[in-house]
Design a protein around this motif. Structure first.
Motif, short mmCIF file in Angstrom:
data_model
loop_
_atom_site.label_atom_id
_atom_site.label_comp_id
_atom_site.label_asym_id
_atom_site.label_seq_id
_atom_site.Cartn_x
_atom_site.Cartn_y
_atom_site.Cartn_z
N ASN A 100 1.20 -1.18 -0.30
CA ASN A 100 -0.24 -0.10 -0.16
C ASN A 100 0.95 1.58 -0.23
N ASP A 101 1.58 0.98 1.36
CA ASP A 101 3.06 2.33 1.19
C ASP A 101 3.56 2.59 -0.30
N ASP B 23 1.18 3.91 -2.84
CA ASP B 23 0.96 5.27 -2.60
C ASP B 23 2.39 6.47 -3.76
N ARG B 24 3.43 5.73 -3.58
CA ARG B 24 4.99 6.42 -4.24
C ARG B 24 4.37 6.70 -5.52
N ASP C 50 -8.65 2.54 0.73
CA ASP C 50 -8.62 4.51 0.85
C ASP C 50 -8.55 4.80 -0.90
N ARG C 51 -8.45 4.31 -2.61
CA ARG C 51 -8.75 4.63 -2.82
C ARG C 51 -9.14 3.84 -4.39
#
Length: 193
Positions: free
Chosen positions: A50-51, A54-55, A117-118
């Protein structure tokens, strides 16, 4: 002449000791520990993935974005939105660090990511980054949503899945083996001589 012999009398051969019932507890604890460790490994992998996602470099459609590429590899163009659209509809152009156009082709197969979250990200295109540096992407299509550039995620997903699966297999196999051996040894009749 007299011959005397001393003989010791044996009460019988010693009775083999039956394994303690504690071995069943050890097998159960090994199984639980394996399950917890594998679940923790997978949870850590999902959080890390997930992180990582996000990038990714992103822009809303229509729009443009730049991405810094540090190693030559195949990269993906993801569409994040509610529609299921093709690369053609996004009207994507991509240039390499020297300003030369880079071919973006369709993706073979289905690759996606889905986090709470997306919006779901679908890989719609891919390109080969032959040099390192800043790549510039422009999307002028009529779709709404977000476009993102990132790697194929395989290196982030497969190792933790394989590792957690092997850990679970080894600990489960060990626990079952301990329980079976304990059960067999405990079921043998005790022999007294």
């Amino acid at each position: 002449m007299s011959v005397s012999s001393q003989t010791r009398s044996h009460a019988g051969t010693p009775t083999p000791r039956r394994p303690s019932i504690g071995w069943y507890w050890a097998a159960g604890l090994l199984l639980v520990a394996g399950l917890v460790a594998a679940a923790g490994w997978l949870l850590g992998a999902v959080t890390s993935l997930n992180d990582h996602v996000d990038r990714f470099a992103r822009t809303t459609l229509p729009g443009e974005t730049s991405v810094q590429i540090d190693q030559s590899d195949t990269y993906k163009v993801y569409y994040e939105g509610v529609e299921d659209i093709s690369l053609d509809r996004l009207d994507v152009t991509l240039t390499d660090p020297s300003g030369e156009p880079v071919a973006v082709g369709p993706v073979n197969g289905r690759l996606l990511y889905d986090f709470a979250d997306r919006a779901v990200g679908h890989a719609v295109g891919q390109f080969q980054a032959s040099t390192t540096g800043t790549y510039h992407l422009t999307a002028t299509g009529d779709a709404s949503g977000t476009i993102a550039i990132g790697d194929g995620l395989t290196d982030d997903v497969l190792p933790p899945l394989i590792g957690a699966g092997l850990l679970l297999l080894l600990t489960s196999g060990g626990a079952i083996t301990i329980a079976i051996v304990t059960g067999v040894r405990r079921s043998r009749p005790s022999t007294a001589g």
